[in-house]
Motif scaffolding. Sequence first.
Motif, mmCIF file in Angstrom:
data_model
loop_
_atom_site.group_PDB
_atom_site.id
_atom_site.type_symbol
_atom_site.label_atom_id
_atom_site.label_comp_id
_atom_site.label_asym_id
_atom_site.label_seq_id
_atom_site.Cartn_x
_atom_site.Cartn_y
_atom_site.Cartn_z
ATOM 1 N N ALA A 87 73.619 -4.373 36.632
ATOM 2 C CA ALA A 87 74.798 -5.084 37.249
ATOM 3 C C ALA A 87 75.140 -4.821 38.282
ATOM 4 O O ALA A 87 75.845 -5.586 38.793
ATOM 5 N N MET A 88 75.439 -3.971 38.884
ATOM 6 C CA MET A 88 75.899 -3.734 40.662
ATOM 7 C C MET A 88 74.698 -4.016 41.474
ATOM 8 O O MET A 88 75.071 -4.938 42.216
ATOM 9 N N SER A 122 81.291 3.283 38.454
ATOM 10 C CA SER A 122 80.796 3.122 37.294
ATOM 11 C C SER A 122 79.661 4.510 36.659
ATOM 12 O O SER A 122 79.410 4.767 35.975
ATOM 13 N N LEU A 141 81.640 -1.220 40.450
ATOM 14 C CA LEU A 141 79.946 -0.971 39.701
ATOM 15 C C LEU A 141 79.716 -0.072 40.393
ATOM 16 O O LEU A 141 79.377 1.527 39.474
ATOM 17 N N ASP A 198 71.711 -0.407 33.252
ATOM 18 C CA ASP A 198 72.177 -1.279 32.535
ATOM 19 C C ASP A 198 73.526 -1.622 34.024
ATOM 20 O O ASP A 198 73.965 -2.406 34.415
ATOM 21 N N ALA A 199 74.235 -0.070 33.729
ATOM 22 C CA ALA A 199 75.461 -0.195 35.285
ATOM 23 C C ALA A 199 74.143 0.027 36.926
ATOM 24 O O ALA A 199 75.276 -1.216 37.207
ATOM 25 N N SER A 213 73.906 -12.284 43.020
ATOM 26 C CA SER A 213 74.674 -13.374 43.166
ATOM 27 C C SER A 213 75.553 -13.782 44.005
ATOM 28 O O SER A 213 75.835 -14.955 44.371
ATOM 29 N N ASP A 220 72.653 -6.821 40.859
ATOM 30 C CA ASP A 220 72.669 -8.123 40.009
ATOM 31 C C ASP A 220 74.256 -8.908 41.051
ATOM 32 O O ASP A 220 73.727 -10.226 41.282
ATOM 33 N N TYR A 221 75.150 -7.782 41.111
ATOM 34 C CA TYR A 221 76.204 -9.046 41.434
ATOM 35 C C TYR A 221 75.948 -8.830 43.169
ATOM 36 O O TYR A 221 76.573 -9.638 43.058
#
Length: 92
Positions: free
Chosen positions: A46-47, A27, A24, A42-43, A53, A49-50
């Motif tokens: 996402a990182m 990216s 991630l 967004d990228a 979570s 959020d990973y």
Amino acid sequence: MIVRISGEDQYRLDDADAQRLNELENSVVAIVEGGSEDGFADAFAAMLDYVRSHGTAVGDDEIETSDVILPPADISFEEAAMEFTGEGLIPD
């Protein structure tokens, strides 16, 4: 692996999650090095959020050294250009 998100918390990630986190981040690095802000938010989200979570928050009563410190969620593209270069923030 202990990951700190600046301005938030520390999270403990399993070693198995480190590879996906690195992907991630790669990216994000590619977007930043490409010089176009398209897709950055967004990228990067996402990182983060990973981490949130898949990680387990480190308790306030625990003192752990962070292996990786990620910028805060509100980092600008220009600020990210100074952070996400070359090898990035996450060691391979």
